[in-house]
Enzyme design. Sequence first.
Site, PDB file in Angstrom:
ATOM      1  N   ASP A 177     -12.546  -8.591  -4.480  1.00  0.00           N
ATOM      2  CA  ASP A 177     -12.336 -10.025  -4.222  1.00  0.00           C
ATOM      3  C   ASP A 177     -13.678 -10.705  -3.919  1.00  0.00           C
ATOM      4  OD1 ASP A 177      -9.520  -9.696  -4.470  1.00  0.00           O
ATOM      5  OD2 ASP A 177      -9.480  -8.858  -2.449  1.00  0.00           O
ATOM      6  N   HIS A 204      -5.119  -8.497   0.098  1.00  0.00           N
ATOM      7  CA  HIS A 204      -5.490  -8.311  -1.306  1.00  0.00           C
ATOM      8  C   HIS A 204      -4.282  -8.525  -2.216  1.00  0.00           C
ATOM      9  CE1 HIS A 204      -7.548  -6.964  -4.857  1.00  0.00           C
ATOM     10  NE2 HIS A 204      -6.590  -6.065  -5.075  1.00  0.00           N
TER      11      HIS A 204
HETATM   12  N1  LIG Z   1      -7.963  -2.593  -4.441  1.00  0.00           N
HETATM   13  C1  LIG Z   1      -8.245  -3.192  -5.560  1.00  0.00           C
HETATM   14  O1  LIG Z   1      -8.985  -4.188  -5.589  1.00  0.00           O
HETATM   15  C2  LIG Z   1      -7.732  -2.662  -6.856  1.00  0.00           C
HETATM   16  C3  LIG Z   1      -8.315  -3.068  -8.079  1.00  0.00           C
HETATM   17  C4  LIG Z   1      -7.833  -2.535  -9.270  1.00  0.00           C
HETATM   18  C5  LIG Z   1      -6.772  -1.625  -9.252  1.00  0.00           C
HETATM   19  N2  LIG Z   1      -6.246  -1.250  -8.069  1.00  0.00           N
HETATM   20  C6  LIG Z   1      -5.142  -0.258  -8.011  1.00  0.00           C
HETATM   21  O2  LIG Z   1      -5.684   1.048  -8.214  1.00  0.00           O
HETATM   22  C7  LIG Z   1      -4.654   1.923  -8.696  1.00  0.00           C
HETATM   23  C8  LIG Z   1      -5.153   2.738  -9.881  1.00  0.00           C
HETATM   24  O3  LIG Z   1      -5.431   1.911 -10.967  1.00  0.00           O
HETATM   25  P1  LIG Z   1      -5.956   2.526 -12.370  1.00  0.00           P
HETATM   26  O4  LIG Z   1      -6.164   1.390 -13.281  1.00  0.00           O
HETATM   27  O5  LIG Z   1      -7.044   3.498 -12.130  1.00  0.00           O
HETATM   28  O6  LIG Z   1      -4.638   3.330 -12.812  1.00  0.00           O
HETATM   29  P2  LIG Z   1      -4.550   4.571 -13.847  1.00  0.00           P
HETATM   30  O7  LIG Z   1      -3.117   4.758 -14.165  1.00  0.00           O
HETATM   31  O8  LIG Z   1      -5.506   4.384 -14.958  1.00  0.00           O
HETATM   32  O9  LIG Z   1      -5.068   5.791 -12.970  1.00  0.00           O
HETATM   33  C9  LIG Z   1      -4.380   6.246 -11.865  1.00  0.00           C
HETATM   34  C10 LIG Z   1      -4.629   7.717 -11.725  1.00  0.00           C
HETATM   35  O10 LIG Z   1      -3.915   8.167 -10.566  1.00  0.00           O
HETATM   36  C11 LIG Z   1      -3.454   9.459 -10.868  1.00  0.00           C
HETATM   37  N3  LIG Z   1      -2.393   9.861  -9.954  1.00  0.00           N
HETATM   38  C12 LIG Z   1      -1.075   9.559  -9.972  1.00  0.00           C
HETATM   39  N4  LIG Z   1      -0.451  10.187  -8.964  1.00  0.00           N
HETATM   40  C13 LIG Z   1      -1.384  10.887  -8.302  1.00  0.00           C
HETATM   41  C14 LIG Z   1      -1.370  11.740  -7.188  1.00  0.00           C
HETATM   42  N5  LIG Z   1      -0.229  12.017  -6.523  1.00  0.00           N
HETATM   43  N6  LIG Z   1      -2.533  12.295  -6.776  1.00  0.00           N
HETATM   44  C15 LIG Z   1      -3.681  12.033  -7.420  1.00  0.00           C
HETATM   45  N7  LIG Z   1      -3.762  11.242  -8.494  1.00  0.00           N
HETATM   46  C16 LIG Z   1      -2.628  10.689  -8.924  1.00  0.00           C
HETATM   47  C17 LIG Z   1      -3.002   9.389 -12.313  1.00  0.00           C
HETATM   48  O11 LIG Z   1      -2.891  10.683 -12.876  1.00  0.00           O
HETATM   49  C18 LIG Z   1      -4.105   8.558 -12.911  1.00  0.00           C
HETATM   50  O12 LIG Z   1      -5.154   9.363 -13.423  1.00  0.00           O
HETATM   51  C19 LIG Z   1      -3.476   0.996  -9.019  1.00  0.00           C
HETATM   52  O13 LIG Z   1      -2.541   1.055  -7.978  1.00  0.00           O
HETATM   53  C20 LIG Z   1      -4.101  -0.380  -9.088  1.00  0.00           C
HETATM   54  O14 LIG Z   1      -3.190  -1.410  -8.815  1.00  0.00           O
HETATM   55  C21 LIG Z   1      -6.690  -1.741  -6.877  1.00  0.00           C
HETATM   56  O1  LIG Z   2      -4.573  -7.123 -10.021  1.00  0.00           O
HETATM   57  C1  LIG Z   2      -4.291  -5.928  -9.916  1.00  0.00           C
HETATM   58  O2  LIG Z   2      -3.145  -5.510 -10.035  1.00  0.00           O
HETATM   59  C2  LIG Z   2      -5.380  -4.928  -9.668  1.00  0.00           C
HETATM   60  C3  LIG Z   2      -6.289  -5.294  -8.542  1.00  0.00           C
HETATM   61  O3  LIG Z   2      -5.616  -5.472  -7.337  1.00  0.00           O
HETATM   62  C4  LIG Z   2      -7.185  -6.455  -8.847  1.00  0.00           C
HETATM   63  O4  LIG Z   2      -7.347  -7.321  -7.993  1.00  0.00           O
HETATM   64  O5  LIG Z   2      -7.761  -6.476  -9.948  1.00  0.00           O
END
Ligand SMILES: NC(=O)c1ccc[n+]([C@@H]2O[C@H](COP(=O)([O-])OP(=O)(O)OC[C@H]3O[C@@H](n4cnc5c(N)ncnc54)[C@H](O)[C@@H]3O)[C@@H](O)[C@H]2O)c1
Ligand SMILES: O=C(O)C[C@H](O)C(=O)O
Length: 342
Positions: A177, A204
Site C-alpha cells: 500500500d 489492508h
Molecule cells: N499483503 C499483501 O499486500 C498481498 C499482496 C498480494 C497478494 N497477497 C496474498 O498473498 C497470497 C498468495 O498470493 P499468490 O499470488 O502468491 O498466490 P499463488 O496461488 O500464486 O501462490 C500461493 C502458494 O501458496 C502455496 N500454498 C497453499 N497452501 C499452502 C500451505 N498449506 N503451506 C504452504 N504453501 C501453501 C501454494 O502451493 C502456492 O504455491 C494470497 O492470499 C494473496 O491474496 C497479499
Molecule cells: O488485491 C489483492 O487481492 C492482493 C493484494 O492484497 C493487493 O493489494 O494487491
Amino acid sequence: MRSSMFRSAETALRSRVSRSFSSESGPDRKVAVLGAAGGIGQPLALLMKLNPLVSKLALYDIAGTPGVAADVSHINTRSEVAGYMGEDQLGQALEGSDVVIIPAGVPRKPGMTRDDLFNINAGIVKSLCTAIAKYCPNALVNMISNPVNSTVPIAAEIFKKAGTYDEKKLFGVTTLDVVRAKTFYAGKANVPVNDLNVPVVGGHAGITILPLFSQAMPKSNALSDEDIKALTKRTQEGGTEVVEAKAGKGSATLSMAYAGAVFANACLKGLNGVPDIVECSYVQSSITELPFFASKVRLGKNGVEEVLGLGSLSDYEKEGLEKLIPDLKASIEKGIKFAKEN
Ligand SMILES: NC(=O)c1ccc[n+]([C@@H]2O[C@H](COP(=O)([O-])OP(=O)(O)OC[C@H]3O[C@@H](n4cnc5c(N)ncnc54)[C@H](O)[C@@H]3O)[C@@H](O)[C@H]2O)c1
Ligand SMILES: O=C(O)C[C@H](O)C(=O)O
C-alpha cells in the site's frame, strides 16, 4: 599429503573469507518463505537470495519447492538455499528461522473481495502458525496471506493458544500500500519517487487502506483536494486494479514480492540493531480503539520497538479513519472467532 595440505589451506581461507563476508553483512540470519513456489513466493525467494543480510534461505511449499530452490541456489550470493516440500518437512524449514514470510494461500479473481479468500486461507494460516509456534516461536512473522485484516488476528490467537504470542513479533505486511501510494503520488505531483515517503494506515482492504497524503514528504502543493481523493481511491483499489488487469490469473505478485522484500529487509536490519528503521505495518496496537491497526512502526532487535501515532490528519483523512473503523473491527473479530472455534 600435498593435496590434504592444500585442502586444509583452502578450508582456512574459505572460513576467513566467509567470516569477513559474514561480518560485513551482519550476523547469520535464517529467513523462511512459506508458499515459496507461488506467484509471490518465487520472486520473493529471488529477492531474499539477493539480500546480503540473509545467510540461510528456507523455501517451503506444499509442492514445487525443489525446483525453485535448485534454481535460486545457483545465484552467487551469501545465503545457502534449501527447498522443503510437504508438511513432513515444514518443521525443518522453520527451525532456527529469524524471519518467516508467509505468502501462502489463494489469491483473488476478478469480482472477489479479499474476505472471499477467508475460508481457504484462514485454515492455511492456522496450520502454518501452529508449526511456527512449535519450531521457531521467536521468529518475526511477516504475514502476506489475505485477508491480512483477519489473518493477523488469527495468527495472534494461534500463538496465544500455544503460549508463544509476542505482539512485537507479528506483522501484517502492508508495504505494498505504501509502495503504491508513493508511486501514484509521485506520478501525479511530478516529484522524484525515490525520496518520497507516504504513510498508509488502517488495514489492508478497500476503505481500510488509508493513505495519509497530507503527511507526504516531500510535500507537493500542486495537488487539489480532488486529486488527493482520486489518489486515495486509487491506492485503496490498487489491488483490484491488478486483479482486473490479470483477468483471472491472480493478483499482484511482482510488486508484492518487491514490497515483501523491502519489509523483510527492514525487519532484518532492526534485528541486527540498525537504528531508526521505520516502516508501516499492521500490528497489535493501541493508537485507536482497535486491537490491530497499521501505522508507522519502529523496528528493532526484538521486532516492534515502538508503534508510532497517527500524527496530524486532514479533515478528509479524519473522515476516512472514522469510516474504516467498523469494517476493520468486523474483520478482526471474524479472525479471532475463527481461531477460537477451530
Ligand atoms: N499483503 C499483501 O499486500 C498481498 C499482496 C498480494 C497478494 N497477497 C496474498 O498473498 C497470497 C498468495 O498470493 P499468490 O499470488 O502468491 O498466490 P499463488 O496461488 O500464486 O501462490 C500461493 C502458494 O501458496 C502455496 N500454498 C497453499 N497452501 C499452502 C500451505 N498449506 N503451506 C504452504 N504453501 C501453501 C501454494 O502451493 C502456492 O504455491 C494470497 O492470499 C494473496 O491474496 C497479499
Ligand atoms: O488485491 C489483492 O487481492 C492482493 C493484494 O492484497 C493487493 O493489494 O494487491
